[in-house]
Design an enzyme around this catalytic site. Sequence first.
Site, PDB file in Angstrom:
ATOM      1  N   SER A   1       0.637  -1.050   0.022  1.00 10.06           N
ATOM      2  CA  SER A   1      -0.083   0.221   0.238  1.00 10.06           C
ATOM      3  C   SER A   1       0.956   1.190   0.081  1.00 10.06           C
ATOM      4  CB  SER A   1      -0.860   0.097   1.307  1.00 10.06           C
ATOM      5  OG  SER A   1      -1.436   1.212   1.631  1.00 10.06           O
TER       6      SER A   1
ATOM      7  N   LYS B   1       2.373  -2.676   6.216  1.00 11.59           N
ATOM      8  CA  LYS B   1       2.642  -2.346   4.817  1.00 11.59           C
ATOM      9  C   LYS B   1       4.171  -1.922   4.405  1.00 11.59           C
ATOM     10  CE  LYS B   1      -1.233  -4.186   3.092  1.00 11.59           C
ATOM     11  NZ  LYS B   1      -1.321  -5.458   2.553  1.00 11.59           N
TER      12      LYS B   1
END
Length: 236
Positions: free
Chosen positions: A134, A161
């Site tokens: 992400s 992430k």
Amino acid sequence: MTTTLITGANKGLGKETARLLLAAGHTVYVGSRDEARGRATADELGARSVQLDVTDDASVTAALAQIEAEGGLDVLVNNAGIALRTGDGGAEALDGPSVLAVFDTNAAGIVRVTEAALPLLRRSANPVVVNVSSALGSFWAVHEPSRPASRFPSIVYGSSKAAVSMITVQYSRAVPEVKFNAVEPGITATELGGGGVESHPGRPAAESAEVVARLATIGPDGPTGTFQEDAGELGW
């Protein structure tokens, strides 16, 4: 024939990625914690199903043993991910157990599945791993005012992430015979599996799946150790 395993694939981004890869001619395994839901999705799409909980060592081992027995693996898409919130879709959960659960699924889960898959991937002529990350885990994006990630606080999910991104880079160095890339799929309207997010805003999962599928179909001369989004490479 290219055989692909997608974790967390019974709905959302994983399901739409499976749909695209099936259209591209892949044999696709829909990995799902819930065996019945995974089987239903696989039947709908014309895929294969495998019960796979990325937080459970025994489940991961059994899933990869099944795939090996049925012919092997060429592509792994580590898609399974969660975000946990307090109450009924409230603020991000910052208590210890919630933090550990998010990291267990989003980061440790990738290592579990990748380690189990590597013996199979090493036998492939074109082994590929795609890790769904992400922009919230990009140090560049969260400091770039033009990016939505710079205006959306995400202490736990974003940090998990960022770990995915580093896992990707380190695997690309440690296992050069396999191509590893991270993907930012864009802000997607989906449920983050197990995360209690019932109406996450964004674009359709089918649109976001295109960049995941693109990285899952790279050839032997494709990139490795990169972070990709729709427009190309994303800064780490």
